[in-house]
Scaffold this active site. Structure first.
Site, PDB file in Angstrom:
ATOM      1  N   ASP A  62     -15.318  -2.062   9.843  1.00 57.97           N
ATOM      2  CA  ASP A  62     -13.873  -2.121  10.088  1.00 57.97           C
ATOM      3  C   ASP A  62     -13.584  -3.374  10.931  1.00 57.97           C
ATOM      4  O   ASP A  62     -13.959  -3.428  12.106  1.00 57.97           O
ATOM      5  CB  ASP A  62     -13.471  -0.848  10.846  1.00 57.97           C
ATOM      6  N   ASN A  86      -8.614 -11.944   5.327  1.00 57.46           N
ATOM      7  CA  ASN A  86      -7.762 -11.395   4.266  1.00 57.46           C
ATOM      8  C   ASN A  86      -7.445  -9.914   4.419  1.00 57.46           C
ATOM      9  O   ASN A  86      -6.398  -9.455   3.948  1.00 57.46           O
ATOM     10  CB  ASN A  86      -8.462 -11.652   2.914  1.00 57.46           C
ATOM     11  N   TYR A 152       4.953  -4.534   9.611  1.00 62.54           N
ATOM     12  CA  TYR A 152       4.199  -5.454   8.742  1.00 62.54           C
ATOM     13  C   TYR A 152       4.792  -6.851   8.838  1.00 62.54           C
ATOM     14  O   TYR A 152       4.064  -7.841   8.962  1.00 62.54           O
ATOM     15  CB  TYR A 152       4.231  -4.925   7.306  1.00 62.54           C
TER      16      TYR A 152
HETATM   17  P1  NAD Z   1      -6.075  -4.402  -1.340  1.00 61.90           P
HETATM   18  O1  NAD Z   1      -5.683  -3.121  -0.707  1.00 61.90           O
HETATM   19  O2  NAD Z   1      -6.244  -4.444  -2.833  1.00 61.90           O
HETATM   20  O3  NAD Z   1      -7.416  -4.957  -0.673  1.00 61.90           O
HETATM   21  C1  NAD Z   1      -7.588  -4.968   0.720  1.00 61.90           C
HETATM   22  C2  NAD Z   1      -9.033  -4.649   1.056  1.00 61.90           C
HETATM   23  O4  NAD Z   1      -9.146  -4.682   2.488  1.00 61.90           O
HETATM   24  C3  NAD Z   1      -9.459  -3.253   0.612  1.00 61.90           C
HETATM   25  O5  NAD Z   1     -10.666  -3.297  -0.132  1.00 61.90           O
HETATM   26  C4  NAD Z   1      -9.628  -2.480   1.932  1.00 61.90           C
HETATM   27  O6  NAD Z   1     -10.676  -1.512   1.879  1.00 61.90           O
HETATM   28  C5  NAD Z   1      -9.944  -3.598   2.911  1.00 61.90           C
HETATM   29  N1  NAD Z   1      -9.615  -3.246   4.288  1.00 61.90           N
HETATM   30  C6  NAD Z   1      -8.489  -2.616   4.740  1.00 61.90           C
HETATM   31  N2  NAD Z   1      -8.562  -2.429   6.052  1.00 61.90           N
HETATM   32  C7  NAD Z   1      -9.754  -2.937   6.469  1.00 61.90           C
HETATM   33  C8  NAD Z   1     -10.414  -3.022   7.717  1.00 61.90           C
HETATM   34  N3  NAD Z   1      -9.851  -2.523   8.831  1.00 61.90           N
HETATM   35  N4  NAD Z   1     -11.633  -3.607   7.769  1.00 61.90           N
HETATM   36  C9  NAD Z   1     -12.220  -4.099   6.645  1.00 61.90           C
HETATM   37  N5  NAD Z   1     -11.648  -4.038   5.424  1.00 61.90           N
HETATM   38  C10 NAD Z   1     -10.430  -3.464   5.337  1.00 61.90           C
HETATM   39  O7  NAD Z   1      -4.980  -5.440  -0.841  1.00 61.90           O
HETATM   40  P2  NAD Z   1      -4.565  -6.935  -1.234  1.00 61.90           P
HETATM   41  O8  NAD Z   1      -3.219  -6.861  -1.826  1.00 61.90           O
HETATM   42  O9  NAD Z   1      -5.657  -7.640  -1.952  1.00 61.90           O
HETATM   43  O10 NAD Z   1      -4.366  -7.516   0.240  1.00 61.90           O
HETATM   44  C11 NAD Z   1      -5.067  -8.605   0.771  1.00 61.90           C
HETATM   45  C12 NAD Z   1      -4.183  -9.340   1.760  1.00 61.90           C
HETATM   46  O11 NAD Z   1      -3.044  -9.873   1.091  1.00 61.90           O
HETATM   47  C13 NAD Z   1      -3.607  -8.457   2.893  1.00 61.90           C
HETATM   48  O12 NAD Z   1      -3.665  -9.165   4.114  1.00 61.90           O
HETATM   49  C14 NAD Z   1      -2.181  -8.228   2.466  1.00 61.90           C
HETATM   50  O13 NAD Z   1      -1.342  -7.979   3.563  1.00 61.90           O
HETATM   51  C15 NAD Z   1      -1.876  -9.556   1.796  1.00 61.90           C
HETATM   52  N6  NAD Z   1      -0.725  -9.507   0.882  1.00 61.90           N
HETATM   53  C16 NAD Z   1      -0.768  -8.790  -0.279  1.00 61.90           C
HETATM   54  C17 NAD Z   1       0.339  -8.781  -1.118  1.00 61.90           C
HETATM   55  C18 NAD Z   1       0.353  -8.012  -2.424  1.00 61.90           C
HETATM   56  O14 NAD Z   1       1.406  -7.946  -3.069  1.00 61.90           O
HETATM   57  N7  NAD Z   1      -0.735  -7.442  -2.867  1.00 61.90           N
HETATM   58  C19 NAD Z   1       1.485  -9.490  -0.766  1.00 61.90           C
HETATM   59  C20 NAD Z   1       1.492 -10.209   0.418  1.00 61.90           C
HETATM   60  C21 NAD Z   1       0.369 -10.212   1.234  1.00 61.90           C
END
Ligand code: NAD
Length: 248
Positions: A62, A86, A152
């Site tokens: 984590d 990320n 957020y």
């Molecule tokens: P996702 O949920 O598909 O992947 C995120 C991964 O992070 C998951 O595998 C999860 O298990 C892991 N994770 C969560 N908390 C954790 C922790 N405390 N320690 C270690 N791992 C952890 O999400 P995503 O959409 O790929 O998001 C990636 C980044 O992009 C994030 O920072 C999110 O805020 C940002 N983001 C996403 C979007 C979107 O539309 N998907 C838009 C803007 C920003």
């Protein structure tokens, strides 16, 4: 595909899914040794099974906990050339008066404190090497209010401040630190901004202005550009990778 990262060790957090996974796999394809961190050991194991390589090192933990950050950096070894901060979570789209302490603290720990701690851990090595490339994942919510709840939004605005300040202090020492701000992307993240519930709360304000969700690989391309030597003069930038959403 090019091989821009041969010989480089790059940490990617949240690498088990979505944007982090696409970035980790692209870096692997371009020659990097990738330290893939995720809270989900299952996701990392599945990734190893699909894309097994001795250059792919999975570390379950984590990133919001200092002890797990320490273990992650130890697994990476003495030289870390790149870091992609990320891992991130959403906030149930709560407006200010409805924020619970639990949501506020968890979202800030995962989205902001983890990024600071990882940078704090790898920067001394990058400074002695005179080389480092950091990309922090922000969000459309880092520049506007209509992409998420208040917590957020505040956390992703903080990511941008963290990025700019790090760029200012460490640019002269050979470290470039930039942010990528995704718009909507097809991943496993909870996406309340696309839900009927959000539409009901915010009306058509944002629903009608969001470009079609991007693929995680589209974000990986933006992130890898900033990690590479194709962006030599870019430091402290916020790259909107959102299909043009920020222009509206
Ligand atoms: P996702 O949920 O598909 O992947 C995120 C991964 O992070 C998951 O595998 C999860 O298990 C892991 N994770 C969560 N908390 C954790 C922790 N405390 N320690 C270690 N791992 C952890 O999400 P995503 O959409 O790929 O998001 C990636 C980044 O992009 C994030 O920072 C999110 O805020 C940002 N983001 C996403 C979007 C979107 O539309 N998907 C838009 C803007 C920003």
């Amino acid at each position: 595909q090019q091989a821009r990262f041969t010989g480089r060790t790059i940490i990617v957090t949240g690498a088990g899914s979505g944007i982090g996974k696409a970035t980790a796999l692209r870096l692997l394809g371009e020659g990097a040794r990738v330290i893939a961190a995720d809270i989900s050991a299952e996701r990392l194991a599945a990734m190893q099974l699909e894309n097994g390589s001795e250059r792919l090192v999975g570390v379950a933990g984590d990133v919001s906990l200092q002890a797990d950050v320490d273990a992650l950096v130890l697994a990476a070894g003495p030289t870390v050339d790149g870091l992609v901060n990320n891992a991130g979570i959403m906030d149930a789209f709560l407006p200010t008066a409805e924020i619970t302490d639990e949501v506020w603290e968890r979202v800030f720990r995962v989205n902001v404190t983890s990024q600071m701690r990882l940078m704090r851990a790898v920067l001394p090595g990058m400074v002695s090497a005179g080389f480092g490339r950091i990309v922090n994942i922000a969000s459309e919510a880092g520049i506007r209010a209509g992409a998420s709840g208040t917590t957020y939004s505040a956390s992703k605005h903080a990511v941008i401040g963290l990025t700019k300040s790090t760029a200012l202090f460490y640019g002269p020492k050979g470290v470039r630190c930039n942010a990528v701000a995704p718009g909507a992307v097809k991943t496993n993240i909870e996406a309340p901004f696309l839900s009927a519930w959000a539409a009901e709360r915010l009306g058509p304000i944002m629903q009608t202005t969001i470009p079609a969700p991007a693929e995680p690989e589209d974000l990986a391309a933006s992130i890898c550009w900033l990690l590479s030597e194709d962006s030599p003069n870019v430091n402290g930038a916020v790259l909107m990778s959102d299909g043009g959403w920020s222009t509206i």
